[in-house]
Design a protein around this motif. Structure first.
Motif, PDB file in Angstrom:
ATOM      1  N   ARG A   1       3.585  12.019  -9.721  1.00 58.03           N
ATOM      2  CA  ARG A   1       3.094  13.389  -9.591  1.00 58.03           C
ATOM      3  C   ARG A   1       4.253  14.388  -9.571  1.00 58.03           C
ATOM      4  NH1 ARG A   1      -0.089  15.157  -4.260  1.00 58.03           N
ATOM      5  NH2 ARG A   1      -0.594  17.296  -4.754  1.00 58.03           N
TER       6      ARG A   1
ATOM      7  N   ILE B   1       0.842  -1.205   0.000  1.00 64.28           N
ATOM      8  CA  ILE B   1       0.000   0.000   0.000  1.00 64.28           C
ATOM      9  C   ILE B   1       0.872   1.248   0.000  1.00 64.28           C
ATOM     10  CG2 ILE B   1      -1.739   1.281   1.283  1.00 64.28           C
ATOM     11  CD1 ILE B   1      -2.579  -1.424   2.502  1.00 64.28           C
ATOM     12  N   ALA B   2       1.814   1.291   0.988  1.00 65.40           N
ATOM     13  CA  ALA B   2       2.661   2.486   1.075  1.00 65.40           C
ATOM     14  C   ALA B   2       3.518   2.613  -0.185  1.00 65.40           C
ATOM     15  CB  ALA B   2       3.527   2.414   2.316  1.00 65.40           C
TER      16      ALA B   2
ATOM     17  N   ASN C   1       4.235   8.360   3.429  1.00 63.09           N
ATOM     18  CA  ASN C   1       4.286   6.939   3.081  1.00 63.09           C
ATOM     19  C   ASN C   1       5.577   6.293   3.573  1.00 63.09           C
ATOM     20  OD1 ASN C   1       1.835   6.168   1.631  1.00 63.09           O
ATOM     21  ND2 ASN C   1       2.409   7.831   0.284  1.00 63.09           N
TER      22      ASN C   1
ATOM     23  N   TYR D   1     -11.845   9.492  -2.577  1.00 62.46           N
ATOM     24  CA  TYR D   1     -11.557   8.407  -1.620  1.00 62.46           C
ATOM     25  C   TYR D   1     -12.070   8.786  -0.242  1.00 62.46           C
ATOM     26  CZ  TYR D   1      -9.094   4.993   1.189  1.00 62.46           C
ATOM     27  OH  TYR D   1      -8.802   3.981   2.067  1.00 62.46           O
TER      28      TYR D   1
ATOM     29  N   GLN E   1       2.957   9.183  -5.939  1.00 66.57           N
ATOM     30  CA  GLN E   1       3.439  10.540  -5.633  1.00 66.57           C
ATOM     31  C   GLN E   1       4.674  10.870  -6.454  1.00 66.57           C
ATOM     32  OE1 GLN E   1       1.696  12.593  -4.060  1.00 66.57           O
ATOM     33  NE2 GLN E   1       0.293  11.288  -2.934  1.00 66.57           N
TER      34      GLN E   1
ATOM     35  N   PHE F   1      -5.246  10.243 -10.032  1.00 67.21           N
ATOM     36  CA  PHE F   1      -5.102   9.157  -9.054  1.00 67.21           C
ATOM     37  C   PHE F   1      -6.422   8.402  -8.918  1.00 67.21           C
ATOM     38  CE2 PHE F   1      -1.496  10.897  -6.136  1.00 67.21           C
ATOM     39  CZ  PHE F   1      -0.706  11.035  -7.244  1.00 67.21           C
ATOM     40  N   ALA F   2      -6.319   7.090  -8.682  1.00 63.79           N
ATOM     41  CA  ALA F   2      -7.517   6.308  -8.399  1.00 63.79           C
ATOM     42  C   ALA F   2      -7.175   5.228  -7.390  1.00 63.79           C
ATOM     43  CB  ALA F   2      -8.051   5.675  -9.676  1.00 63.79           C
ATOM     44  N   THR F   3      -8.137   4.898  -6.547  1.00 67.86           N
ATOM     45  CA  THR F   3      -7.938   3.841  -5.558  1.00 67.86           C
ATOM     46  C   THR F   3      -7.818   2.511  -6.280  1.00 67.86           C
ATOM     47  OG1 THR F   3      -9.303   5.106  -4.073  1.00 67.86           O
ATOM     48  CG2 THR F   3      -8.905   2.834  -3.478  1.00 67.86           C
TER      49      THR F   3
ATOM     50  N   GLY G   1       1.533   4.173  -2.857  1.00 72.76           N
ATOM     51  CA  GLY G   1       1.409   5.608  -2.586  1.00 72.76           C
ATOM     52  C   GLY G   1       2.658   6.349  -3.020  1.00 72.76           C
TER      53      GLY G   1
ATOM     54  N   VAL H   1      -3.060   2.935  -4.236  1.00 76.31           N
ATOM     55  CA  VAL H   1      -3.426   4.021  -5.148  1.00 76.31           C
ATOM     56  C   VAL H   1      -2.605   3.827  -6.408  1.00 76.31           C
ATOM     57  CG1 VAL H   1      -1.710   5.593  -4.173  1.00 76.31           C
ATOM     58  CG2 VAL H   1      -3.650   6.531  -5.376  1.00 76.31           C
TER      59      VAL H   1
ATOM     60  N   ALA I   1      -2.074   6.426   1.855  1.00 79.82           N
ATOM     61  CA  ALA I   1      -1.647   6.268   0.460  1.00 79.82           C
ATOM     62  C   ALA I   1      -2.634   6.964  -0.465  1.00 79.82           C
ATOM     63  CB  ALA I   1      -1.533   4.797   0.099  1.00 79.82           C
ATOM     64  N   ASN I   2      -3.901   7.006  -0.048  1.00 75.84           N
ATOM     65  CA  ASN I   2      -4.941   7.622  -0.879  1.00 75.84           C
ATOM     66  C   ASN I   2      -5.255   9.058  -0.455  1.00 75.84           C
ATOM     67  OD1 ASN I   2      -6.106   5.670  -2.907  1.00 75.84           O
ATOM     68  ND2 ASN I   2      -5.998   4.399  -1.084  1.00 75.84           N
ATOM     69  N   ALA I   3      -4.290   9.681   0.231  1.00 78.01           N
ATOM     70  CA  ALA I   3      -4.535  11.033   0.747  1.00 78.01           C
ATOM     71  C   ALA I   3      -4.838  12.031  -0.362  1.00 78.01           C
ATOM     72  CB  ALA I   3      -3.342  11.514   1.566  1.00 78.01           C
ATOM     73  N   ASP I   4      -4.397  11.754  -1.590  1.00 78.05           N
ATOM     74  CA  ASP I   4      -4.615  12.698  -2.688  1.00 78.05           C
ATOM     75  C   ASP I   4      -5.509  12.119  -3.776  1.00 78.05           C
ATOM     76  OD1 ASP I   4      -2.927  14.729  -1.635  1.00 78.05           O
ATOM     77  OD2 ASP I   4      -1.221  13.489  -2.172  1.00 78.05           O
ATOM     78  N   THR I   5      -6.208  11.015  -3.498  1.00 75.04           N
ATOM     79  CA  THR I   5      -7.079  10.413  -4.507  1.00 75.04           C
ATOM     80  C   THR I   5      -8.460  11.062  -4.445  1.00 75.04           C
ATOM     81  OG1 THR I   5      -5.935   8.353  -4.061  1.00 75.04           O
ATOM     82  CG2 THR I   5      -7.914   8.220  -5.395  1.00 75.04           C
ATOM     83  N   PRO I   6      -8.919  11.636  -5.539  1.00 72.03           N
ATOM     84  CA  PRO I   6     -10.251  12.268  -5.487  1.00 72.03           C
ATOM     85  C   PRO I   6     -11.335  11.246  -5.167  1.00 72.03           C
ATOM     86  CG  PRO I   6      -9.096  12.845  -7.509  1.00 72.03           C
ATOM     87  CD  PRO I   6      -8.296  11.786  -6.855  1.00 72.03           C
TER      88      PRO I   6
END
Lengths: 137, 132
Positions: free
Chosen positions: A20, A9-10, A118, B38, A17, A49-51, A13, A65, B31-36
């Motif tokens: 980005r 997960i981290a 992260n 979420y 980033q 970004f998408a989950t 992330g 993400v 990890a999803n702190a910037d995901t629209p």
């Protein structure tokens, strides 16, 4: 042990980033680009970004993400009348990239902070797992 | 004398399992702190720990398998966090808040580990008579 999933997960992330940061770097590098036609000039890019959940084991508790798309801005580039400019077109107009450097700097700082968050998660998890391994020694 | 390792360790193994699950959820949030769009999730630690303990007790037959609530989350025990300042893109993660909870959770995880460690040490002292 499910704690291994935290690294994924981290890690996802951090990967998102860093994409980005990369996009922000290209935006800033091309901020001063000037061209003779709106088609040639650089347009601001932005990652989307998408989950992301493992399709084999979709678990809402393990949501990473990922970057699904790099969108290009459709905003019209700034048109200036500068007949003396080497890139000016026949009518004397130049087009400037529609990048706002202040906005990009803010984006960069936000991405860097999220990346650090992260890393913090990774470090803490690593520490706890090592402690678990050494339990009872 | 009947002796059960489960009883010797008390609630701590379950507590560690629930804590590690919670760490995973908070890692997802950060990890999803910037995901629209979420929405930050969390679990009610007390409730999940109680379920975990009950799932071991409610067995009507000796050959029933003990339920393990932690490893097969259905998502129903996951709750949505109520944001203090919701973002315009629908994201409800507040990184500072999540980090504080993560740190708190990590400390409690370590506390449970220390309790377990102490139990293991005393058991091994009892077995070896203090000689290692």
């Amino acid at each position: 042990m499910s704690m291994f999933r935290i690294f994924e997960i981290a890690g996802s992330g951090m990967a998102a980033q860093s994409v980005r940061l990369n996009v922000t770097a290209s935006n800033l590098a091309n901020a001063d680009m000037v061209a003779g036609s709106p088609g040639e000039v650089y347009r601001k890019r932005q990652p989307v970004f998408a989950t992301y959940m493992d399709p084999m084991r979709p678990d809402p508790a393990t949501a990473g993400v990922r970057v699904t798309n790099i969108s290009t801005s459709s905003a019209q580039p700034q048109k200036n009348y500068e007949p003396g400019h080497p890139s000016a077109n026949a009518e004397g107009y130049v087009y400037r990239a529609n990048v706002d450097s202040v906005e990009e700097m803010v984006n960069m700082m936000s991405a860097a902070r999220s990346y650090q968050n992260n890393i913090e998660i990774l470090n803490t998890t690593k520490e706890l797992m090592l402690r678990t391994l050494n339990m009872g020694r | 004398m009947a002796f059960s390792l489960d009883e010797a360790f008390g609630m701590h193994p379950q507590a560690v399992a629930v804590r590690s699950k919670r760490m995973q959820i908070i890692a997802s949030n950060l990890a999803n702190a910037d995901t629209p769009g979420y929405q930050a999730r969390d679990i009610d630690f007390r409730e999940l720990l109680r379920n975990e303990q009950n799932s071991r007790i409610v067995r009507t037959h000796a050959r029933h398998l003990g339920g393990n609530a932690i490893n097969n989350t259905t998502g129903s025990e996951l709750k949505y966090r109520v944001p203090l300042q919701p973002a315009q893109d629908g994201n409800t993660v507040e990184p500072q808040f999540e980090q504080a909870i993560f740190a708190d959770n990590a400390i409690r995880f370590q506390a449970s580990l220390m309790f377990l460690d102490g139990r293991i040490r005393s058991l091994s002292d009892a077995i070896t008579g203090g000689l290692r």
